[in-house]
Design a protein around this motif. Sequence first.
Motif, PDB file in Angstrom:
ATOM      1  N   LEU A 143       1.754  -8.500  54.856  1.00 20.89           N
ATOM      2  CA  LEU A 143       0.504  -9.085  54.363  1.00 20.89           C
ATOM      3  C   LEU A 143      -0.258  -9.750  55.516  1.00 20.89           C
ATOM      4  O   LEU A 143      -1.482  -9.604  55.653  1.00 20.89           O
ATOM      5  N   LEU A 144       0.497 -10.447  56.365  1.00 26.06           N
ATOM      6  CA  LEU A 144      -0.144 -11.096  57.527  1.00 26.06           C
ATOM      7  C   LEU A 144      -0.692 -10.049  58.497  1.00 26.06           C
ATOM      8  O   LEU A 144      -1.787 -10.201  59.048  1.00 26.06           O
ATOM      9  N   LEU A 157       1.612 -10.302  42.465  1.00 26.09           N
ATOM     10  CA  LEU A 157       1.396  -9.999  43.891  1.00 26.09           C
ATOM     11  C   LEU A 157       1.451  -8.495  44.136  1.00 26.09           C
ATOM     12  O   LEU A 157       0.611  -7.938  44.861  1.00 26.09           O
ATOM     13  N   LEU A 158       2.417  -7.853  43.502  1.00 26.89           N
ATOM     14  CA  LEU A 158       2.535  -6.401  43.666  1.00 26.89           C
ATOM     15  C   LEU A 158       1.302  -5.705  43.080  1.00 26.89           C
ATOM     16  O   LEU A 158       0.737  -4.793  43.702  1.00 26.89           O
ATOM     17  N   GLY A 159       0.898  -6.146  41.893  1.00 31.10           N
ATOM     18  CA  GLY A 159      -0.289  -5.559  41.258  1.00 31.10           C
ATOM     19  C   GLY A 159      -1.529  -5.759  42.120  1.00 31.10           C
ATOM     20  O   GLY A 159      -2.316  -4.820  42.326  1.00 31.10           O
ATOM     21  N   ALA A 160      -1.674  -6.980  42.649  1.00 33.52           N
ATOM     22  CA  ALA A 160      -2.839  -7.263  43.504  1.00 33.52           C
ATOM     23  C   ALA A 160      -2.787  -6.395  44.763  1.00 33.52           C
ATOM     24  O   ALA A 160      -3.817  -5.895  45.232  1.00 33.52           O
ATOM     25  N   GLY A 189     -11.456 -10.301  48.584  1.00 37.02           N
ATOM     26  CA  GLY A 189     -11.166 -11.441  47.708  1.00 37.02           C
ATOM     27  C   GLY A 189      -9.728 -11.460  47.218  1.00 37.02           C
ATOM     28  O   GLY A 189      -9.115 -12.530  47.118  1.00 37.02           O
ATOM     29  N   LEU A 190      -9.177 -10.281  46.948  1.00 32.51           N
ATOM     30  CA  LEU A 190      -7.822 -10.239  46.390  1.00 32.51           C
ATOM     31  C   LEU A 190      -6.760 -10.826  47.328  1.00 32.51           C
ATOM     32  O   LEU A 190      -5.886 -11.551  46.874  1.00 32.51           O
ATOM     33  N   PRO A 191      -6.811 -10.526  48.624  1.00 40.09           N
ATOM     34  CA  PRO A 191      -5.805 -11.136  49.505  1.00 40.09           C
ATOM     35  C   PRO A 191      -5.854 -12.661  49.481  1.00 40.09           C
ATOM     36  O   PRO A 191      -4.818 -13.320  49.639  1.00 40.09           O
ATOM     37  N   LEU A 192      -7.049 -13.207  49.268  1.00 38.44           N
ATOM     38  CA  LEU A 192      -7.124 -14.667  49.164  1.00 38.44           C
ATOM     39  C   LEU A 192      -6.374 -15.133  47.916  1.00 38.44           C
ATOM     40  O   LEU A 192      -5.641 -16.115  47.939  1.00 38.44           O
ATOM     41  N   ALA A 193      -6.572 -14.389  46.820  1.00 38.34           N
ATOM     42  CA  ALA A 193      -5.842 -14.713  45.598  1.00 38.34           C
ATOM     43  C   ALA A 193      -4.340 -14.519  45.807  1.00 38.34           C
ATOM     44  O   ALA A 193      -3.528 -15.263  45.257  1.00 38.34           O
ATOM     45  N   MET A 194      -4.001 -13.545  46.641  1.00 33.91           N
ATOM     46  CA  MET A 194      -2.578 -13.294  46.899  1.00 33.91           C
ATOM     47  C   MET A 194      -1.945 -14.471  47.641  1.00 33.91           C
ATOM     48  O   MET A 194      -0.754 -14.754  47.460  1.00 33.91           O
ATOM     49  N   GLY A 195      -2.731 -15.146  48.463  1.00 30.14           N
ATOM     50  CA  GLY A 195      -2.221 -16.344  49.139  1.00 30.14           C
ATOM     51  C   GLY A 195      -1.819 -17.396  48.116  1.00 30.14           C
ATOM     52  O   GLY A 195      -0.744 -18.003  48.210  1.00 30.14           O
ATOM     53  N   VAL A 225      -3.974  -2.919  43.827  1.00 32.09           N
ATOM     54  CA  VAL A 225      -5.436  -2.857  43.648  1.00 32.09           C
ATOM     55  C   VAL A 225      -6.130  -2.949  45.004  1.00 32.09           C
ATOM     56  O   VAL A 225      -7.121  -2.261  45.275  1.00 32.09           O
ATOM     57  N   CYS A 226      -5.566  -3.797  45.877  1.00 28.37           N
ATOM     58  CA  CYS A 226      -6.129  -3.932  47.233  1.00 28.37           C
ATOM     59  C   CYS A 226      -6.058  -2.593  47.971  1.00 28.37           C
ATOM     60  O   CYS A 226      -7.019  -2.189  48.637  1.00 28.37           O
TER      61      CYS A 226
END
Lengths: 522, 215
Positions: free
Chosen positions: A41-42, A119-122, A184-190, A125-126
């Motif tokens: 992710l990073l 997290l997996l779902g996001a 936006g989704l990676p921010l939500a993943m944080g 989608v990402c």
Amino acid sequence: MRSLERGARRLLGALDAGANRAWGWRWNPLHQSGTIAVAMLLLLLATGAYLIFVYRISAPSESVARIAASPWLGGWMRTVHRYASDVFIVAAVLHLVRIFAQSRSWGPRVVAWLSGLMLLGAGLVCAWTGFVMAWDSFGERLAREGARLLDVLPIFSEPLSRIFAGDRPVPSAFFFVNLFIHIGLPLAMGALLWLHVSRVARPVLLPPRRINWTIVALLIVAAVMFPARLGPAADPFITPGETPINFFTAWWLPLSERAPAGLSWGFGLAVALGLVLVPRLARRPRQDSLAPSVVDSRLCTGCNQCPQDCPWEAITMVPRDDDRPTLVALVDPMRCVSCGICAGSCAPMGVGPPGRTGRDQLADVRLVIGADIGHLAAKPAVAVCCAQAPRQQVDALRSQGAHVHMVSCVGNLHSSVVEMLIRSGAPGVVVCGCPPRDCTSREGPKWLGERLFNDREAELQPRVDRRRVKVMTLAPGTAKEVLAQFLELAEGFAALDRPEVEPGEPELECEPTVVVAGKGRR
Amino acid sequence: MSARLGRVAIGVLAGAFAAALIVAGSAVSLPLRSGDSGRIRLSWSARPERIETCRTLSDEEVAALSEHMRRQVECEGRFATYALEVTVDGQLVEQSVITGGGLRADRPIHYLRDFEVADGKREFRLSLVRRETVPETPGADDAGPDRERDDDDHDDDAARREPGRSERERSERRRREQTALPPLLELDTTIVIQPGQVVIVTFDPVRQEFGFVTR
């Protein structure tokens, strides 16, 4: 559900065995699947931060083609971005399978399970939006299918699918919204990641450096040698003969395209619902071996060790309700997973799951020793084994003459048990735990080593000869090494009982060491 | 030493294998179409025709309405449905009943359908026929202008409050009729489809006819 768990355990055992043979349990990346997902992710954020500056929503396919063609930075950066997303998905799925197989999804771990699913779902989608950003034939295919699936929901006044029909250009607003979701989704993943680890103490977020940088280096080498394929630019007037599909994130696409949208939704929702319901279906009664820890307040000295050792932050120190001046430990049964780590941390043996406190463990050992106090001396060693250890390896130790004593987790083991075994005549005690990063109690092997060799409370008393206490790791696929290691240790124990050959020779002070099996020596 | 080297070699090979799996799985080529076929894509948006019966309200009826609801002509009805048939080389490839969008079928029709056809020269025929028959009754526009004149002559107050109301109503009805699908639309032609080509059949609301969009 139990048979599914057994199946998953077998699959995992086979994969672990292969990985342990290839890399040794210490560097087995499968044990690090969760942390590898975070590392990826990073890496995705780092590479994505560059790509976002060279991407143009007004000319998506042209800008991505330009990036892909760039020989210096863009080409391999884009490929690393792509491969990192693949590794993220693979690692996250492996992590999910491991948690499921080890039945760690229910009870206090529900929040972690559900946030992990999100997290997996996001991530999926990402990945979806990322492929659409490239706007090649695969991206277009994903966009079409996504629109087709969304169109069955009665939420859009005009069907989204018509955006891609070709009788008018795709509006750049579509690419803007797609990009917005992708960023936006990676921010939500944080935030989800924070939630994911919020209920554990000392969360480990990154794999060991050696594994981390090896994976990054591998991805870069792969990216340079095999740049990610980019399909022909999306064109509503042309259907290419074939298109490169990303198997990890879009394996379902060819099936979904041929099925009615309702069926695809039904399948997707059934899988999602099944995963969400896993904690409910996999849960066991919280009794016997799964009962939460209890504190005997009469024995608690308020030393504050058990809250420090608890991997789930389930223990707090509270004021006593009697006139003693210390605090007393209090277990929150809603957070306790009954790992028993606290039992091993308590010198006066006043805390632990019912039947597994230090006192209960001593009582068990007394039963083993029984009236014949000398029978342990006839054994080459006592092997104290984790209940999660591979059964074949435990049996192999038994076949070599070891007296096997099972514990729920080596972190549960109270050091007094080791002392009692030695004092009962056992030539040596070999504590056999799981690989540290594969411990179902999270920190069992870590605290065991600290307690036996580094004076962490409740430490093994100095009067115990450390040369007679060793630690081994039992991991799938390492049976040969485990056996050889055990025989070597048993030989060492036997040597301690032989008379000195050369009297007068100065006695060497022996440093306490942790000896491990297989390739993971340290 | 050699055992250690062997282990390192196995580790490197296993790492390379894992990386190869990622690379291979990252872009699996899958066929999108069978052989040399092309596609015909029917894609259009259009308003269904409103089938309605209109009548001119009397002065008393208009006066009974709230000021902001004083319509001169009141129409009641529903939206038409259409039978679509598509044949390629005389073979029926699509047959469906098309209704307006939304739960009450009063929204525009948005139609999108793809089907595969063999490449080459193809006889293509599309017909879209209104399923409802419309009774021959005097239209609202026949009554409208008179009503408007009556209003202008006899109700100065109303005309001052809503100048040109009747005209606006009429033009709105006209606009709706003009943009609605006609009762019968046909497209009968020969097209040449290249392998992999997508031919888009769409509706032109201005010319009120179907046509092809190709590159």
